[in-house]
Design an enzyme around this catalytic site. Structure first.
Site, PDB file in Angstrom:
ATOM      1  N   HIS A 141       0.837  -1.200   0.000  1.00 38.55           N
ATOM      2  CA  HIS A 141       0.000   0.000   0.000  1.00 38.55           C
ATOM      3  C   HIS A 141       0.870   1.246   0.000  1.00 38.55           C
ATOM      4  O   HIS A 141       1.013   1.927   1.015  1.00 38.55           O
ATOM      5  CB  HIS A 141      -0.951  -0.016   1.191  1.00 38.55           C
ATOM      6  CG  HIS A 141      -2.045  -1.031   1.073  1.00 38.55           C
ATOM      7  ND1 HIS A 141      -2.056  -2.212   1.786  1.00 38.55           N
ATOM      8  CD2 HIS A 141      -3.153  -1.048   0.301  1.00 38.55           C
ATOM      9  CE1 HIS A 141      -3.142  -2.915   1.469  1.00 38.55           C
ATOM     10  NE2 HIS A 141      -3.821  -2.225   0.564  1.00 38.55           N
ATOM     11  N   HIS A 184      -7.059   6.579  -3.365  1.00 35.88           N
ATOM     12  CA  HIS A 184      -7.940   5.624  -2.695  1.00 35.88           C
ATOM     13  C   HIS A 184      -7.316   4.960  -1.467  1.00 35.88           C
ATOM     14  O   HIS A 184      -8.027   4.472  -0.590  1.00 35.88           O
ATOM     15  CB  HIS A 184      -8.414   4.547  -3.666  1.00 35.88           C
ATOM     16  CG  HIS A 184      -7.410   3.479  -3.934  1.00 35.88           C
ATOM     17  ND1 HIS A 184      -6.313   3.674  -4.756  1.00 35.88           N
ATOM     18  CD2 HIS A 184      -7.309   2.210  -3.474  1.00 35.88           C
ATOM     19  CE1 HIS A 184      -5.595   2.565  -4.788  1.00 35.88           C
ATOM     20  NE2 HIS A 184      -6.172   1.663  -4.026  1.00 35.88           N
ATOM     21  N   ASP A 242      -8.529  -1.846  -8.263  1.00 32.67           N
ATOM     22  CA  ASP A 242      -7.871  -2.046  -6.976  1.00 32.67           C
ATOM     23  C   ASP A 242      -7.389  -3.482  -6.783  1.00 32.67           C
ATOM     24  O   ASP A 242      -6.417  -3.721  -6.063  1.00 32.67           O
ATOM     25  CB  ASP A 242      -8.833  -1.657  -5.849  1.00 32.67           C
ATOM     26  CG  ASP A 242      -8.155  -1.514  -4.501  1.00 32.67           C
ATOM     27  OD1 ASP A 242      -6.946  -1.219  -4.473  1.00 32.67           O
ATOM     28  OD2 ASP A 242      -8.831  -1.696  -3.473  1.00 32.67           O
TER      29      ASP A 242
END
EC number: 3.1.4.-
Length: 424
Positions: A141, A181, A291
Site C-alpha cells: 500500500h 484511494h 484495486d
C-alpha cells in the site's frame, strides 16, 4: 502513523506504538510531513520552482522535467493505455514520482486542466501531497500501488462500452479516486486497528475505517491545496462527496454488496449510462476492479504484487505475535503461503468480480486478455502450492509476451500471460 494521532496510553499496546516499532523512523518522517503541511508558502514556492524546472534532483523532489521523463519515461507514457504497462519500471524512471507524473499526463490527455480551469501550481501541490502521504515503507500500500490502480482505471475508462458515455466530471472523479484511494495507509488492516483500539477505529465506529480515513485525508488535501477553491461551493462539495462514495466502495467487506447489485443490473439489462447515478455505480465497480486487478496482469507483474501484499500481511502478523495478539487471517507466514493466499483471493474475490465486468464489456478485447491472464496465473499459483516453498521465489521465467491490447480494446491481439510451458 496518522497525522494528528493521539492514542490513550492505557489501551492495550497502542497500535500507533506497534506500527512505530515495525517501521523505524516513521514518526520522524510524519513530523517532517506535518511541518511541510504547515508551511504552505514553502510548498507554493517549491511548486513554482517545479514548473520552471529548477527543482534540484534530490530523492524527495518532484522533478517531472528531467532527462528520464523526457526520455524513457516519456516513451512509456505514449503507451500508458497498454495493459502490460510496467509501473515498477515507470516508477524507477521517474525517480519515485510515478503517481504525480502519471496523473499530470492523464489530466492533459483528457483536457481536464483546461475544462475545470485548474491552477497548475495548485494541481502539482495537491498531487505532491497525495504522493507524499503514501507510506513508502509499505511493501504494497504505497504510491506505486496508487499509480498502478490509476493506470488500470485509465484503461477501464477507455473501454468502448464506457468511454463515449463519460463526462469530464466522471473522468476527473475516476482518476482522482484511483490516485487517492489508499492515501496514508498504515500497512495494517481494519481488524488490527480495532483490536488495538486505534483512535480512527473509534472515530469511524469500526466501519470502513481505513477507507473513511483515505477519503477524509483526500478532502483535507483538496482544501489545503485550494485545487477546487475557484469552483462554486456546491460543486466542490459534490466532488468531495462523490470521491467519498468511490473510495468507500473499495472496502473489501462490501464486496458481495456491490457484486450482487452489479450482477442484478446485468441480468436485468437495466443499466442506463445516460443516468449520472448509473455511471457513478460503474465508476465504483471500475475502481474496485482496478484495486484488485493484479492477478489479471502478466505473470511478471502479477507475481511481484502478490509477493508484496503477502509481505505486508506477514509484517502485520509478526507485529501481532510480538505483542501477544491473535494473528490475523492470512498474516501467519508459517501457515499462510503466498500461493495459498493468492489462489483463495483469485477464487473468492477477483474471479467473480471480473466475470461480471467481462459481461458488462460484452466482452471487450481487454476483458478477454485480463481473464486469460487471470486463469493462467490462478493455475500457476495452484501448482506452486504443491511445490517446494523456495521454488516460488527462485522462479524467474523468461516469457515472451504476446502483444497486449491497449485499454478499451485497442492494439494487438488478446490472450493470456506467460506461455503455458512456463507453468511448473
Amino acid at each position: 502513523m496518522f497525522r494528528g494521532s493521539v492514542v490513550n496510553v492505557e489501551t492495550l499496546s497502542s497500535s500507533t506504538a506497534l506500527i512505530h516499532h515495525a517501521q523505524q523512523g516513521e514518526v520522524e518522517s510524519c513530523t517532517r510531513r506535518k511541518v511541510k503541511r504547515l508551511l504552505s508558502f514553502q510548498r507554493y514556492c517549491h511548486a513554482s520552482r517545479l514548473l520552471r524546472g529548477l527543482v534540484p534532483h534530490t530523492p524527495g523532489s518532484l522533478h517531472l522535467l528531467d532527462d528520464d521523463y523526457l526520455g524513457q519515461a516519456g516513451h512509456m507514457l505514449s503507451k500508458v493505455s497498454a495493459w502490460n504497462f510496467d509501473i515498477f519500471l515507470f516508477d524507477r524512471l521517474t525517480n519515485g514520482n510515478s503517481l504525480v507524473t502519471l496523473m499530470c499526463h492523464l489530466f492533459n490527455v483528457y483536457g481536464l486542466i483546461h475544462h475545470f480551469q485548474l491552477d497548475m501550481v495548485k494541481l502539482h501541490r495537491f498531487l505532491g501531497m497525495v504522493q507524499e502521504d503514501y507510506h513508502s515503507q509499505n511493501p504494497y500500500h504505497n504510491a506505486v500501488h496508487a499509480a498502478d490502480v490509476t493506470q488500470a482505471m485509465y484503461c477501464y475508462l477507455k473501454e468502448p462500452k464506457l468511454a463515449g458515455q463519460l463526462s469530464p466530471l466522471d473522468v476527473f472523479l475516476g482518476l482522482m479516486a484511483a490516485a487517492a484511494h489508499d492515501v496514508d495507509h498504515p500497512g495494517v488492516n481494519q481488524p488490527f486497528l480495532i483490536k488495538t483500539r486505534h483512535h480512527l477505529a473509534s472515530l469511524y465506529q469500526n466501519t470502513s475505517v481505513l477507507e473513511s480515513h483515505h477519503w477524509r485525508s483526500t478532502v483535507g488535501m483538496l482544501r489545503e491545496s485550494g485545487l477546487l477553491s475557484h469552483l462554486p461551493a456546491d460543486m466542490s462539495q459534490d466532488i468531495e462527496q462523490q470521491l467519498g462514495s468511490l473510495i468507500l466502495a473499495t472496502d473489501i467487506s462490501r464486496q458481495n454488496e456491490f457484486l450482487l447489485t452489479f450482477r442484478e443490473h446485468l441480468d436485468n439489462q437495466d443499466l442506463d449510462l445516460q443516468l449520472a447515478s448509473h455511471r457513478h455505480f460503474i465508476l465504483q465497480i471500475a475502481l474496485k476492479c482496478a484495486d484488485v486487478c493484479n492477478p489479471c496482469r502478466v505473470w511478471e507483474l502479477s507475481r511481484q504484487w502478490s509477493e508484496r501484499v503477502c509481505e505486508e500481511f506477514y509484517r502485520q502478523g509478526d507485529l501481532e505475535k510480538k505483542f501477544d495478539l491473535e494473528i490475523s487471517p492470512l498474516c501467519n507466514q508459517q501457515a499462510d503461503t503466498v500461493p495459498a493466499i493468492q489462489t483463495g483471493f483469485i477464487s473468492y474475490i477477483v474471479e467473480p468480480l471480473f466475470e461480471e465486468w467481462q459481461r458488462f464489456t460484452e466482452p471487450s478485447l481487454l476483458s478477454q486478455t485480463m481473464m486469460g491472464h487471470l486463469h493462467k496465473n490462478k493455475a500457476r499459483w495452484s501448482r506452486l502450492r504443491f511445490t517446494h516453498p523456495t521454488s516460488e521465489s527462485q522462479m524467474q521465467p523468461h516469457v515472451e509476451e504476446d502483444p497486449e491490447p491497449e485499454g478499451g480494446g485497442g492494439g494487438g491481439g488478446g490472450g493470456g500471460g506467460g506461455h503455458e510451458e512456463d507453468v511448473p
